[in-house]
Write a protein that holds these residues in place. Sequence first.
Motif, mmCIF file in Angstrom:
data_model
loop_
_atom_site.group_PDB
_atom_site.id
_atom_site.type_symbol
_atom_site.label_atom_id
_atom_site.label_comp_id
_atom_site.label_asym_id
_atom_site.label_seq_id
_atom_site.Cartn_x
_atom_site.Cartn_y
_atom_site.Cartn_z
ATOM 1 N N GLY A 51 0.817 -1.210 0.000
ATOM 2 C CA GLY A 51 0.000 0.000 0.000
ATOM 3 C C GLY A 51 0.847 1.255 0.000
ATOM 4 O O GLY A 51 0.523 2.241 -0.680
ATOM 5 N N ALA A 52 1.947 1.244 0.739
ATOM 6 C CA ALA A 52 2.851 2.391 0.768
ATOM 7 C C ALA A 52 3.469 2.617 -0.611
ATOM 8 O O ALA A 52 3.584 3.754 -1.079
ATOM 9 N N LEU A 65 0.803 4.045 -2.903
ATOM 10 C CA LEU A 65 0.549 5.448 -2.574
ATOM 11 C C LEU A 65 1.662 6.344 -3.103
ATOM 12 O O LEU A 65 1.397 7.437 -3.595
ATOM 13 N N LEU A 105 1.054 6.663 -6.835
ATOM 14 C CA LEU A 105 -0.098 7.538 -7.072
ATOM 15 C C LEU A 105 0.277 8.995 -6.836
ATOM 16 O O LEU A 105 -0.069 9.876 -7.628
ATOM 17 N N TYR A 106 1.007 9.249 -5.781
ATOM 18 C CA TYR A 106 1.443 10.607 -5.470
ATOM 19 C C TYR A 106 2.239 11.181 -6.647
ATOM 20 O O TYR A 106 1.990 12.292 -7.093
ATOM 21 N N ARG A 165 -7.332 10.627 -6.783
ATOM 22 C CA ARG A 165 -6.744 10.710 -5.433
ATOM 23 C C ARG A 165 -7.748 10.227 -4.390
ATOM 24 O O ARG A 165 -7.389 9.504 -3.465
ATOM 25 N N GLY A 212 -6.263 6.834 -3.629
ATOM 26 C CA GLY A 212 -5.412 7.199 -2.496
ATOM 27 C C GLY A 212 -6.139 7.076 -1.171
ATOM 28 O O GLY A 212 -5.856 6.189 -0.363
ATOM 29 N N THR A 213 -7.105 7.962 -0.966
ATOM 30 C CA THR A 213 -7.847 7.952 0.294
ATOM 31 C C THR A 213 -8.680 6.682 0.433
ATOM 32 O O THR A 213 -8.677 6.047 1.488
ATOM 33 N N CYS A 255 -6.243 2.782 -0.997
ATOM 34 C CA CYS A 255 -5.070 2.589 -0.138
ATOM 35 C C CYS A 255 -5.426 2.725 1.335
ATOM 36 O O CYS A 255 -4.861 2.026 2.178
ATOM 37 N N GLY A 256 -6.388 3.598 1.653
ATOM 38 C CA GLY A 256 -6.837 3.724 3.037
ATOM 39 C C GLY A 256 -7.521 2.467 3.537
ATOM 40 O O GLY A 256 -7.345 2.055 4.684
ATOM 41 N N THR A 267 -4.486 -0.625 3.408
ATOM 42 C CA THR A 267 -3.490 -0.655 4.483
ATOM 43 C C THR A 267 -4.190 -0.670 5.829
ATOM 44 O O THR A 267 -5.323 -0.237 5.960
ATOM 45 N N THR A 314 7.400 3.683 -0.041
ATOM 46 C CA THR A 314 6.797 4.918 -0.562
ATOM 47 C C THR A 314 7.801 5.650 -1.435
ATOM 48 O O THR A 314 7.480 6.085 -2.541
#
Length: 149
Positions: free
Chosen positions: A53-54, A57, A60-61, A76, A80-81, A84-85, A88, A124
């Motif tokens: 997940g890291a 992310l 994606l970032y 995102r 992302g939110t 991945c939220g 993880t 990450t």
Amino acid sequence: MKAAERPPHLRWRPIALVAAGGTAGAACREALSLLIPHLGSVPLAIPAINVMGAFLLGCLYEALLGSERSISRNLRLLLGTGFCGGFTTYSALARDTAVLLRDGLAPQGVLYALGTVAIGACATWAGIAACSSVRRRSPQRPRERGPLR
């Protein structure tokens, strides 16, 4: 108050994107946690999931860096939110660490917790670096145009 005046966290569309992504992320986490075996008494699924997940992310970032288009904002929120939220889980990491400590496996518990966080931070960075490298090698797209002045 009109919908357009509401902040994003009070609008239905962003909430739905986060909910959909979170549902998919949690389902993927559960599936992987059932597939990845323990190493003796140390569970491997949660650290592996958190590190993946890291990395995602970080990718994606980097992929959405600098873009304020609505598709980027939606991605995102969704990936992302949301995804991945939901994917993880640091609460499960804390629970697993507590179980290892409770069972008298203090060195394994400390290494489990600190190692997951440290490797996650590196993952990450690796995700950012990997996507940045791909971005540099791909042909340049035309820059986004801002509002006409």
